[in-house]
Design a protein around this motif. Structure first.
Motif, PDB file in Angstrom:
ATOM      1  N   UNK A 194       9.926  84.741  40.767  1.00  0.00           N
ATOM      2  CA  UNK A 194      10.935  85.302  41.485  1.00  0.00           C
ATOM      3  C   UNK A 194      12.129  84.424  40.976  1.00  0.00           C
ATOM      4  N   UNK A 195      12.012  83.016  41.007  1.00  0.00           N
ATOM      5  CA  UNK A 195      12.968  82.015  40.704  1.00  0.00           C
ATOM      6  C   UNK A 195      13.492  82.219  39.320  1.00  0.00           C
ATOM      7  N   UNK A 196      12.577  82.552  38.439  1.00  0.00           N
ATOM      8  CA  UNK A 196      13.086  83.009  37.035  1.00  0.00           C
ATOM      9  C   UNK A 196      13.842  84.180  36.813  1.00  0.00           C
ATOM     10  N   UNK A 197      13.498  85.070  37.767  1.00  0.00           N
ATOM     11  CA  UNK A 197      14.234  86.344  37.423  1.00  0.00           C
ATOM     12  C   UNK A 197      15.717  86.420  38.107  1.00  0.00           C
ATOM     13  N   UNK A 198      15.828  85.550  39.350  1.00  0.00           N
ATOM     14  CA  UNK A 198      17.133  85.074  40.071  1.00  0.00           C
ATOM     15  C   UNK A 198      17.803  84.304  38.974  1.00  0.00           C
ATOM     16  N   UNK A 199      17.382  83.255  38.342  1.00  0.00           N
ATOM     17  CA  UNK A 199      18.083  82.334  37.464  1.00  0.00           C
ATOM     18  C   UNK A 199      18.398  83.337  36.155  1.00  0.00           C
ATOM     19  N   UNK A 200      17.817  84.112  35.793  1.00  0.00           N
ATOM     20  CA  UNK A 200      18.086  84.683  34.549  1.00  0.00           C
ATOM     21  C   UNK A 200      19.322  85.786  34.873  1.00  0.00           C
ATOM     22  N   UNK A 201      19.347  86.118  36.170  1.00  0.00           N
ATOM     23  CA  UNK A 201      20.178  87.176  36.362  1.00  0.00           C
ATOM     24  C   UNK A 201      21.671  86.433  36.639  1.00  0.00           C
ATOM     25  N   UNK A 202      21.663  85.211  37.247  1.00  0.00           N
ATOM     26  CA  UNK A 202      22.692  84.571  37.536  1.00  0.00           C
ATOM     27  C   UNK A 202      23.413  84.002  35.915  1.00  0.00           C
ATOM     28  N   UNK A 203      22.490  83.697  35.035  1.00  0.00           N
ATOM     29  CA  UNK A 203      23.083  83.230  34.054  1.00  0.00           C
ATOM     30  C   UNK A 203      23.586  84.231  32.877  1.00  0.00           C
ATOM     31  N   UNK A 204      23.283  85.554  33.389  1.00  0.00           N
ATOM     32  CA  UNK A 204      23.926  86.703  32.667  1.00  0.00           C
ATOM     33  C   UNK A 204      25.318  86.991  32.914  1.00  0.00           C
ATOM     34  N   UNK A 205      25.716  86.316  33.943  1.00  0.00           N
ATOM     35  CA  UNK A 205      27.071  86.698  34.671  1.00  0.00           C
ATOM     36  C   UNK A 205      28.074  85.916  33.637  1.00  0.00           C
ATOM     37  N   UNK A 206      29.092  86.423  32.995  1.00  0.00           N
ATOM     38  CA  UNK A 206      29.859  85.640  32.291  1.00  0.00           C
ATOM     39  C   UNK A 206      30.853  84.591  32.795  1.00  0.00           C
ATOM     40  N   UNK A 207      31.302  84.557  34.082  1.00  0.00           N
ATOM     41  CA  UNK A 207      32.088  83.701  34.524  1.00  0.00           C
ATOM     42  C   UNK A 207      31.295  82.889  35.435  1.00  0.00           C
ATOM     43  N   UNK A 208      29.942  82.536  35.384  1.00  0.00           N
ATOM     44  CA  UNK A 208      28.996  81.791  36.027  1.00  0.00           C
ATOM     45  C   UNK A 208      28.605  80.812  35.196  1.00  0.00           C
ATOM     46  N   UNK A 209      28.435  79.639  35.638  1.00  0.00           N
ATOM     47  CA  UNK A 209      27.903  78.359  34.979  1.00  0.00           C
ATOM     48  C   UNK A 209      26.736  77.733  35.671  1.00  0.00           C
ATOM     49  N   UNK A 210      25.912  76.973  35.128  1.00  0.00           N
ATOM     50  CA  UNK A 210      24.788  75.936  35.676  1.00  0.00           C
ATOM     51  C   UNK A 210      25.383  74.747  35.536  1.00  0.00           C
ATOM     52  N   UNK A 211      25.796  74.193  36.673  1.00  0.00           N
ATOM     53  CA  UNK A 211      26.365  72.736  36.652  1.00  0.00           C
ATOM     54  C   UNK A 211      25.376  71.939  37.277  1.00  0.00           C
ATOM     55  N   UNK A 212      24.429  71.467  36.622  1.00  0.00           N
ATOM     56  CA  UNK A 212      23.322  70.579  37.357  1.00  0.00           C
ATOM     57  C   UNK A 212      23.656  69.275  37.800  1.00  0.00           C
TER      58      UNK A 212
END
Length: 154
Positions: free
Chosen positions: A20-38
């Motif tokens: 479930x976490x992998x699916x959610x993360x993949x969906x979030x990163x597919x959006x062009x104006x989103x970024x993962x800022x760890x």
């Protein structure tokens, strides 16, 4: 039988959470104006590289008693076009509102103008002291941005 319980109680929830976490993360990163800022930087460093979305113009650091405080605002973010502008002056010592002005439906992008458009903020202050002017801009989608600056009246 005990191994099936261990599998159902401990292992299956872990497997489902990872999937479930992998699916959610993949969906979030597919959006062009989103970024993962760890590793977010501190606000001081990141703001030095970004242009402020609001700038207060024509504000002096010092005014005489009863001299009008006249300012204009430059908005550097077009997403706030046709929004509402609020300008408030506070006493720095008591944090009490001294005066406030509201300017509704400020559309400026097409004309590249300063705001308030076809109007002006001009308020005299009759008491010496230290003051803070706060400028808030609220867009039609209710997002907002704000900036402030200090000045003195002698």
């Amino acid at each position: 039988m005990a191994t099936k319980r261990v599998l159902v109680v401990f292992v299956l929830p872990i497997v489902f959470s990872l999937i479930f976490g992998s699916v959610v993360m993949a969906d979030i990163l597919q959006k062009p104006d989103r970024e993962l800022n760890m590793w977010p930087m501190s606000s001081d460093r990141s703001s030095s590289h970004q242009e402020k979305s609001l700038e207060i113009l024509n504000l002096s650091s010092q005014y005489s008693v009863n001299e009008p405080v006249e300012i204009q605002v430059k908005v550097n973010d077009a997403s706030f076009d046709c929004g509402d502008l609020y300008i408030t002056i506070y006493s720095s010592s008591t944090n009490e509102v001294i005066t406030q002005g509201g300017f509704l439906e400020q559309c400026f992008v097409n004309t590249n103008s300063l705001i308030p458009v076809n109007d002006k903020f001009s308020k005299p202050i009759d008491t010496p002291g230290s003051y803070k002017v706060v400028v808030d801009m609220v867009s039609k989608d209710l997002s907002n941005t704000s900036t402030s600056s200090k000045f003195n009246v002698k």
